[in-house]
Write a protein that holds these residues in place. Structure first.
Motif, mmCIF file in Angstrom:
data_model
loop_
_atom_site.group_PDB
_atom_site.id
_atom_site.type_symbol
_atom_site.label_atom_id
_atom_site.label_comp_id
_atom_site.label_asym_id
_atom_site.label_seq_id
_atom_site.Cartn_x
_atom_site.Cartn_y
_atom_site.Cartn_z
ATOM 1 N N ASN A 32 0.765 -1.448 0.014
ATOM 2 C CA ASN A 32 -0.045 -0.703 -0.274
ATOM 3 C C ASN A 32 0.836 1.221 -0.334
ATOM 4 O O ASN A 32 0.931 1.922 -1.292
ATOM 5 N N GLY A 33 1.542 1.662 1.268
ATOM 6 C CA GLY A 33 2.338 2.762 1.144
ATOM 7 C C GLY A 33 4.154 2.552 0.749
ATOM 8 O O GLY A 33 4.176 1.895 1.047
ATOM 9 N N GLY A 35 7.490 5.496 0.085
ATOM 10 C CA GLY A 35 8.401 6.206 0.378
ATOM 11 C C GLY A 35 8.959 7.251 1.035
ATOM 12 O O GLY A 35 10.392 5.580 0.908
ATOM 13 N N ALA A 50 5.081 10.695 0.355
ATOM 14 C CA ALA A 50 5.066 9.445 0.752
ATOM 15 C C ALA A 50 3.269 8.473 -0.380
ATOM 16 O O ALA A 50 2.837 9.888 -1.057
ATOM 17 N N ARG A 52 0.225 6.212 -1.500
ATOM 18 C CA ARG A 52 -0.443 4.685 -1.196
ATOM 19 C C ARG A 52 -1.324 4.559 -2.277
ATOM 20 O O ARG A 52 -1.491 4.774 -3.413
ATOM 21 N N TRP A 56 -2.570 8.232 -3.483
ATOM 22 C CA TRP A 56 -2.502 9.364 -1.958
ATOM 23 C C TRP A 56 -1.449 9.569 -1.749
ATOM 24 O O TRP A 56 -0.030 8.711 -2.140
ATOM 25 N N THR A 57 -0.753 11.323 -2.062
ATOM 26 C CA THR A 57 0.666 11.434 -1.602
ATOM 27 C C THR A 57 0.258 12.047 -0.868
ATOM 28 O O THR A 57 -0.907 12.763 -0.025
ATOM 29 N N TYR A 58 1.602 11.690 -0.230
ATOM 30 C CA TYR A 58 1.805 13.375 1.253
ATOM 31 C C TYR A 58 2.957 13.726 0.892
ATOM 32 O O TYR A 58 3.759 13.199 0.542
ATOM 33 N N HIS A 100 3.366 2.675 6.331
ATOM 34 C CA HIS A 100 1.564 1.923 7.494
ATOM 35 C C HIS A 100 1.153 3.383 7.687
ATOM 36 O O HIS A 100 1.606 4.529 8.386
ATOM 37 N N TYR A 101 0.525 3.713 7.234
ATOM 38 C CA TYR A 101 -0.775 4.389 7.820
ATOM 39 C C TYR A 101 -1.952 4.400 8.436
ATOM 40 O O TYR A 101 -2.841 3.542 8.210
ATOM 41 N N TYR A 106 2.015 8.767 8.883
ATOM 42 C CA TYR A 106 2.914 7.573 7.796
ATOM 43 C C TYR A 106 4.430 6.767 9.583
ATOM 44 O O TYR A 106 4.746 7.961 9.997
#
Length: 122
Positions: A32-33, A35, A50, A52, A56-58, A100-101, A106
């Motif tokens: 899933n994630g 980074g 990161a 996912r 989805w981004t961070y 892991h979110y 994270y």
């Protein structure tokens, strides 16, 4: 355990660009994630970006609008496109999985690459 190998670091002038790659030894399709972290001399390692499943981004505040994380599941590779680089971006950059979110935060996973040095200097 998944093996991760980073590449693409180097010396670049302020305002320049680099693209980092993180190649995984196995399939990342089910992860899933993933980074990118960085660690500058005398500082703690920090999560830079990161991604996912589902896209989805961070991004940490200091790189928003300049860095872009992406993943290519077919190539088992995660990328970090870095534009408008600044001297404060100088650090060793590490790939990590599986991120892991949880609870809006994270947390790093067990697999780390060896790191690739990015130096921004004139």
């Amino acid at each position: 355990q998944l093996q991760l190998v980073e590449s693409g670091g180097g010396l670049v002038q302020p305002g320049g660009s680099l693209r980092l790659s993180c190649a995984a030894s196995g399939s990342i399709f089910s992860i899933n994630g993933m980074g990118w972290y960085r660690q500058a001399p005398g500082k703690e390692r920090e999560l830079v970006a990161a991604i996912r499943s589902g896209g989805w981004t961070y991004y940490t505040d200091s790189v928003k609008g300049r860095f872009t994380i992406s993943r290519d599941n077919a190539k088992n590779t995660v990328y970090l496109q870095m534009n408008s680089l600044k001297p404060e971006d100088t650090a060793v950059y590490y790939c990590n999985a599986p991120l892991h979110y949880y609870g809006g935060h994270y947390y790093s996973g067990d697999s780390w690459g060896q790191g690739t040095q990015v130096t921004v200097s004139s």
